[in-house]
Write a protein that holds these residues in place. Sequence first.
Motif, PDB file in Angstrom:
ATOM      1  N   ILE A  27       0.833  -1.209   0.000  1.00 31.09           N
ATOM      2  CA  ILE A  27       0.000   0.000   0.000  1.00 31.09           C
ATOM      3  C   ILE A  27       0.865   1.255   0.000  1.00 31.09           C
ATOM      4  CG2 ILE A  27      -1.687   1.319   1.325  1.00 31.09           C
ATOM      5  CD1 ILE A  27      -2.832  -1.339   2.306  1.00 31.09           C
ATOM      6  N   VAL A  28       1.922   1.262   0.823  1.00 30.73           N
ATOM      7  CA  VAL A  28       2.809   2.434   0.882  1.00 30.73           C
ATOM      8  C   VAL A  28       3.509   2.648  -0.454  1.00 30.73           C
ATOM      9  CG1 VAL A  28       4.877   3.392   1.957  1.00 30.73           C
ATOM     10  CG2 VAL A  28       3.148   2.275   3.363  1.00 30.73           C
ATOM     11  N   ILE A  29       4.042   1.569  -1.026  1.00 33.72           N
ATOM     12  CA  ILE A  29       4.725   1.696  -2.328  1.00 33.72           C
ATOM     13  C   ILE A  29       3.758   2.213  -3.384  1.00 33.72           C
ATOM     14  CG2 ILE A  29       5.796   0.392  -4.201  1.00 33.72           C
ATOM     15  CD1 ILE A  29       7.125  -1.368  -2.098  1.00 33.72           C
ATOM     16  N   LEU A  30       2.530   1.678  -3.396  1.00 33.92           N
ATOM     17  CA  LEU A  30       1.537   2.146  -4.363  1.00 33.92           C
ATOM     18  C   LEU A  30       1.219   3.624  -4.156  1.00 33.92           C
ATOM     19  CD1 LEU A  30      -0.409   1.456  -6.647  1.00 33.92           C
ATOM     20  CD2 LEU A  30      -2.100   0.794  -4.922  1.00 33.92           C
ATOM     21  N   ALA A  31       1.098   4.041  -2.888  1.00 33.95           N
ATOM     22  CA  ALA A  31       0.825   5.452  -2.604  1.00 33.95           C
ATOM     23  C   ALA A  31       1.983   6.345  -3.065  1.00 33.95           C
ATOM     24  CB  ALA A  31       0.581   5.641  -1.108  1.00 33.95           C
ATOM     25  N   VAL A  32       3.217   5.889  -2.842  1.00 32.72           N
ATOM     26  CA  VAL A  32       4.387   6.656  -3.280  1.00 32.72           C
ATOM     27  C   VAL A  32       4.423   6.743  -4.802  1.00 32.72           C
ATOM     28  CG1 VAL A  32       6.909   6.697  -3.349  1.00 32.72           C
ATOM     29  CG2 VAL A  32       5.743   6.141  -1.221  1.00 32.72           C
ATOM     30  N   THR A 261       0.674  24.890  -7.536  1.00 27.85           N
ATOM     31  CA  THR A 261      -0.337  24.696  -6.493  1.00 27.85           C
ATOM     32  C   THR A 261      -0.911  23.293  -6.547  1.00 27.85           C
ATOM     33  OG1 THR A 261      -0.907  27.051  -6.575  1.00 27.85           O
ATOM     34  CG2 THR A 261      -2.508  25.557  -5.567  1.00 27.85           C
ATOM     35  N   ILE A 262      -1.219  22.846  -7.774  1.00 32.05           N
ATOM     36  CA  ILE A 262      -1.746  21.479  -7.928  1.00 32.05           C
ATOM     37  C   ILE A 262      -0.725  20.459  -7.448  1.00 32.05           C
ATOM     38  CG2 ILE A 262      -2.529  19.759  -9.595  1.00 32.05           C
ATOM     39  CD1 ILE A 262      -3.631  22.054 -11.278  1.00 32.05           C
ATOM     40  N   GLY A 263       0.554  20.706  -7.787  1.00 32.71           N
ATOM     41  CA  GLY A 263       1.601  19.788  -7.357  1.00 32.71           C
ATOM     42  C   GLY A 263       1.730  19.723  -5.847  1.00 32.71           C
ATOM     43  N   LEU A 264       1.635  20.876  -5.167  1.00 33.05           N
ATOM     44  CA  LEU A 264       1.715  20.895  -3.706  1.00 33.05           C
ATOM     45  C   LEU A 264       0.535  20.156  -3.079  1.00 33.05           C
ATOM     46  CD1 LEU A 264       2.921  24.558  -3.026  1.00 33.05           C
ATOM     47  CD2 LEU A 264       4.241  22.441  -2.792  1.00 33.05           C
ATOM     48  N   ILE A 265      -0.647  20.322  -3.664  1.00 27.71           N
ATOM     49  CA  ILE A 265      -1.824  19.612  -3.156  1.00 27.71           C
ATOM     50  C   ILE A 265      -1.630  18.105  -3.293  1.00 27.71           C
ATOM     51  CG2 ILE A 265      -4.278  19.180  -3.562  1.00 27.71           C
ATOM     52  CD1 ILE A 265      -4.544  22.117  -4.373  1.00 27.71           C
ATOM     53  N   ILE A 266      -1.080  17.687  -4.429  1.00 21.06           N
ATOM     54  CA  ILE A 266      -0.842  16.258  -4.652  1.00 21.06           C
ATOM     55  C   ILE A 266       0.174  15.730  -3.646  1.00 21.06           C
ATOM     56  CG2 ILE A 266       0.168  14.604  -6.267  1.00 21.06           C
ATOM     57  CD1 ILE A 266      -1.074  16.243  -8.528  1.00 21.06           C
ATOM     58  N   VAL A 267       1.267  16.469  -3.460  1.00 22.89           N
ATOM     59  CA  VAL A 267       2.302  16.025  -2.519  1.00 22.89           C
ATOM     60  C   VAL A 267       1.740  15.954  -1.100  1.00 22.89           C
ATOM     61  CG1 VAL A 267       4.500  16.655  -1.466  1.00 22.89           C
ATOM     62  CG2 VAL A 267       4.214  16.844  -3.936  1.00 22.89           C
ATOM     63  N   PHE A 268       0.988  16.972  -0.707  1.00 24.48           N
ATOM     64  CA  PHE A 268       0.422  16.995   0.636  1.00 24.48           C
ATOM     65  C   PHE A 268      -0.571  15.846   0.825  1.00 24.48           C
ATOM     66  CE2 PHE A 268      -2.727  18.626   3.778  1.00 24.48           C
ATOM     67  CZ  PHE A 268      -1.881  18.730   4.860  1.00 24.48           C
ATOM     68  N   TYR A 271       1.373  12.697   1.131  1.00 26.80           N
ATOM     69  CA  TYR A 271       2.003  12.631   2.452  1.00 26.80           C
ATOM     70  C   TYR A 271       1.016  12.159   3.508  1.00 26.80           C
ATOM     71  CZ  TYR A 271       3.524  14.390   6.985  1.00 26.80           C
ATOM     72  OH  TYR A 271       3.833  14.500   8.314  1.00 26.80           O
ATOM     73  N   LEU A 272      -0.207  12.721   3.479  1.00 23.80           N
ATOM     74  CA  LEU A 272      -1.210  12.318   4.459  1.00 23.80           C
ATOM     75  C   LEU A 272      -1.565  10.839   4.312  1.00 23.80           C
ATOM     76  CD1 LEU A 272      -3.674  15.356   4.474  1.00 23.80           C
ATOM     77  CD2 LEU A 272      -1.945  14.769   6.178  1.00 23.80           C
TER      78      LEU A 272
END
Length: 341
Positions: A27-32, A261-268, A271-272
């Motif tokens: 799951i973590v690898i898929l999320a990354v 902005t879209i990239g930061l939202i995706i990264v955040f 991360y969550l």
Amino acid sequence: MLQNNNREIVRKIAFRSMKQNRIRNGIVILAVILTTFMFTTIFTIGASLAEGMVVMLTRQQGTRSSIYLDHPMAAQVQQIEENRYLYAAGVQIQAGTAYTSGEENTAILLSYYDTTEFEKNYTPAVSDVQGSYPTQAGEVMLSRNALETMHITSPKIGMEISLLTDGETKLFTLSGWFTDYTNSQDGFQGFVSKAYADQLGLTAEKDGRLSISAKIGLQEKLSDSLDAEVQLQDGQDFDYTSDMLNETVSNRVLIAGLFGTIGLIIVFSGYLLIYNVMYISITKDIRFYGMLKTVGTTPKQIRKMVRLQAFSLSVVGIPVGMLLGTLASFVAVPYAMRMFG
């Protein structure tokens, strides 16, 4: 108190713990992978969009140039070339109008461009450049549209081209061709060599024009600098036209801000997601970590185990996500646009 070098033990425990959490790892690898994929795709598409806008506006303008000076003197050219706001300054000389044989209405505007003018100012506004710029007096380079009016759909380097100039038919050798995007109502574009211009007695100071382009976003500064520094002759004046590329500065900032902005939202968001998966996993294994503490494992060592696991999973997921994002941006998206365009 003596200290033990237990880094290897911490490492072994961390990896053995990972082996017991295969579902969590997946799951973590898929999320990354998904987070990296989306971020890479957004970044590359945004960069491609900004670059595509520059290409589109350059082709629409027909050249990178937006400032012109007729009958330039050698000293003026040298002074302009030293300007810090300059992108390129090249000489162009109009060498007359030719017509396709049998069709007086199909005009071809013959011009001589020096190397700077052709490669830096004109070539960015065209595509599919084949062959080379003419070097001999009898050579000509034509737009693909001009060739199509002569019913030449499969041009070849070295083929003979019959053109009507000054009331007589002349045979030229085709040295190359290109695809242009400007309005052809006044005639199609054709290029001849310096030797051809010399045969007609044409010179830059008497018949030429200096074509000047500014670095993107700096046309106004270049214009002010030229007006203040370049000494003009009687009857000379700079001819300023609208530079469409200036529009790309604000547009590129807007695009960068939007995609950033879209990239930061995706990264955040990624991360969550990863944080929650790891948090649930640690909570599930709380007894395991409690047992480690009873045998002397410090909180610092436990945190190191968790970070090592997260790092190991990221090392697998990030390259895969970047690879998939790059393939999607530079292979899948262009292919889809060609299919449905």
